[in-house]
Motif scaffolding. Structure first.
Motif, short mmCIF file in Angstrom:
data_model
loop_
_atom_site.label_atom_id
_atom_site.label_comp_id
_atom_site.label_asym_id
_atom_site.label_seq_id
_atom_site.Cartn_x
_atom_site.Cartn_y
_atom_site.Cartn_z
N PHE A 46 1.00 54.88 -5.35
CA PHE A 46 2.15 54.31 -4.66
C PHE A 46 3.04 53.47 -5.59
O PHE A 46 4.20 53.21 -5.25
CB PHE A 46 1.68 53.45 -3.48
N LEU A 47 2.49 53.05 -6.73
CA LEU A 47 3.31 52.28 -7.68
C LEU A 47 4.07 53.17 -8.66
O LEU A 47 4.89 52.66 -9.44
CB LEU A 47 2.42 51.31 -8.47
N VAL A 54 12.31 51.87 -12.08
CA VAL A 54 12.63 50.71 -12.93
C VAL A 54 12.74 51.13 -14.39
O VAL A 54 13.64 50.68 -15.12
CB VAL A 54 11.55 49.62 -12.76
N ALA A 55 11.83 52.01 -14.84
CA ALA A 55 11.86 52.45 -16.24
C ALA A 55 13.15 53.19 -16.57
O ALA A 55 13.75 52.99 -17.64
CB ALA A 55 10.65 53.33 -16.52
N LYS A 56 13.61 54.06 -15.65
CA LYS A 56 14.85 54.81 -15.89
C LYS A 56 16.06 53.90 -15.79
O LYS A 56 17.02 54.04 -16.57
CB LYS A 56 14.97 55.94 -14.86
N THR A 57 16.03 52.96 -14.84
CA THR A 57 17.19 52.08 -14.66
C THR A 57 17.36 51.14 -15.85
O THR A 57 18.48 50.96 -16.36
CB THR A 57 17.04 51.26 -13.36
N LEU A 58 16.28 50.53 -16.29
CA LEU A 58 16.35 49.55 -17.39
C LEU A 58 16.10 50.17 -18.76
O LEU A 58 16.19 49.47 -19.77
CB LEU A 58 15.33 48.42 -17.14
N LYS A 63 5.06 52.88 -19.47
CA LYS A 63 3.74 52.25 -19.44
C LYS A 63 3.85 50.73 -19.35
O LYS A 63 3.06 50.08 -18.67
CB LYS A 63 2.94 52.65 -20.68
N ILE A 64 4.84 50.18 -20.01
CA ILE A 64 5.06 48.73 -19.91
C ILE A 64 5.44 48.35 -18.49
O ILE A 64 4.94 47.36 -17.92
CB ILE A 64 6.15 48.28 -20.90
N VAL A 65 6.31 49.17 -17.88
CA VAL A 65 6.72 48.91 -16.49
C VAL A 65 5.52 49.04 -15.56
O VAL A 65 5.36 48.27 -14.61
CB VAL A 65 7.85 49.88 -16.08
N SER A 66 4.66 50.03 -15.82
CA SER A 66 3.48 50.23 -14.97
C SER A 66 2.57 49.01 -15.02
O SER A 66 2.06 48.56 -13.98
CB SER A 66 2.71 51.47 -15.42
N VAL A 67 2.36 48.47 -16.21
CA VAL A 67 1.53 47.26 -16.34
C VAL A 67 2.15 46.10 -15.57
O VAL A 67 1.46 45.37 -14.83
CB VAL A 67 1.36 46.89 -17.83
N PHE A 68 3.47 45.94 -15.70
CA PHE A 68 4.16 44.86 -14.99
C PHE A 68 4.05 45.05 -13.48
O PHE A 68 3.82 44.06 -12.74
CB PHE A 68 5.63 44.82 -15.41
#
Length: 357
Positions: A46-47, A54-58, A63-68
């Motif tokens: 679900f995440l 978020v990864a595509k937008t920013l 993987k960094i976004v997933s950890v966050f």
């Protein structure tokens, strides 16, 4: 020809019976052992969409976004659970400690008055029984008081036992968090590896089952949200009519509690009515009981229809599956059994499997 049909029936019956038994033992015994990892996979699933967005937008590494996202999810859930647990523990402790005082203030006087009425009535019929009745009543009140004190002690002992099992619970939560991190980091690789182990047809069926279950799960959530809303409206109207303070807040809390199997609305309304009657407010107790009866009757009528209509099942089938599922697996069975039956119906209609004519 008839003999061949009988053989085919026996073979199919044994086949699906074995599958049902395997599913039962897996859910009942194997699933609890791997529950932290299964929940970790579900949370990671679900995440994924928020992480990709978020990864595509920013334009940040996914993987960094997933950890966050995992950190944000568990921090939020942990904070809410901690605050709710502290509040629940405080309220429960005060409630348990006040049981003996409540008994002495409200219950014991009512019991003594009742025994006095019985004693006076018996005195007119058989005066010789007066001393015997006095001994019996005094012993009964003493035993009742000891039982209430024992209940308070047992409740505190249960709280202590729950606290002693806290280390095991924390270990499971730690496993859940760690597994969610690793699964989120390598979600595509892990799911791709699992799909490669299946043949073309079984892989397509797995994807079909996954998509249907996820869609049906949201349908179930929507169905129970409708039921909660109806219960909330009924309770709000009832509490407003009888003149209760904070009617909407009380109705909202009971409507949320109503989702729990077995307990439901009666878990709050019935003890509330009994305590109110003990305190001597009989009209309010009867009003609460009447509201409970109305809400329960309406819920038992609408629940199978709403859930069954959303899942494509007949209300009787939905009702039976919810009851059997609750008896076997509790809350998991309450939601899981109707979804499984709906999945079987869907696969049968699409031709993926052949079970029903």
């Amino acid at each position: 020809m008839n003999q061949e049909k009988r053989k085919a029936f026996i073979v199919n019956f044994l086949y699906f019976g074995i599958l049902a038994m395997l599913a039962y033992f897996i859910i009942k015994y194997a699933l609890p052992m791997v529950m932290p990892f299964a929940l970790g996979f579900i949370i990671a699933y679900f995440l994924q969409r928020p992480s990709i967005f978020v990864a595509k937008t920013l334009r940040i590494n996914r993987k960094i976004v997933s950890v966050f996202m995992v950190l944000l999810f568990f921090s939020t859930i942990g904070l809410l659970i901690t605050l709710a647990s502290i509040r629940a523990f405080s309220v429960s402790k005060n409630l348990v400690m006040s049981i003996p005082m409540f008994y002495q203030t409200y219950v014991e006087p009512v019991v003594r008055d009742l025994f006095k009425v019985i004693e006076d009535w018996t005195k007119t019929l058989a005066p010789s029984l007066e001393s015997t009745l006095n001994n019996v009543f005094n012993q009964a009140i003493l035993s009742l008081g000891e039982s209430v004190s024992g209940l308070s002690v047992s409740a505190m002992r249960w709280v202590s036992g729950a606290a002693s099992s806290l280390p095991s619970f924390l270990i499971k939560q730690l496993l859940l968090i760690i597994s969610t991190f690793f699964i989120s980091l390598d979600y595509d690789e892990l799911t791709g590896f699992c799909l490669r182990q299946m043949s073309g047809k079984s892989g397509q069926m797995f994807i079909q089952i996954k998509e249907y279950i996820i869609g049906t799960l949201f349908v179930c959530i929507r169905s129970y949200a409708i039921i909660m809303s109806i219960t909330f409206v009924e309770l709000s109207i009832g509490f407003t009519i009888i003149g209760l303070d904070y009617a909407f807040i009380i109705a909202f809390c009971i409507a949320i509690f109503d989702i729990l199997p077995v307990l439901g609305t009666g878990g709050i309304m019935l003890p509330w009515a009994v305590i109110t009657a003990i305190r001597g407010d009989i009209p309010l107790a009867l009003s609460l009981l009447a509201i409970y009866v109305v809400v329960t009757v309406i819920r038992n009528i609408i629940e199978p229809k709403i859930v069954g209509a959303q899942l494509g099942l007949h209300p009787v089938v939905t009702l039976v599956s919810m009851f059997v599922g609750t008896q076997l697996f509790g809350v998991l069975g309450l939601f899981g059994f109707p979804i499984c039956l709906s999945l079987l119906r869907h696969l049968n209609e699409t031709g993926a499997i052949k079970i029903f004519k």
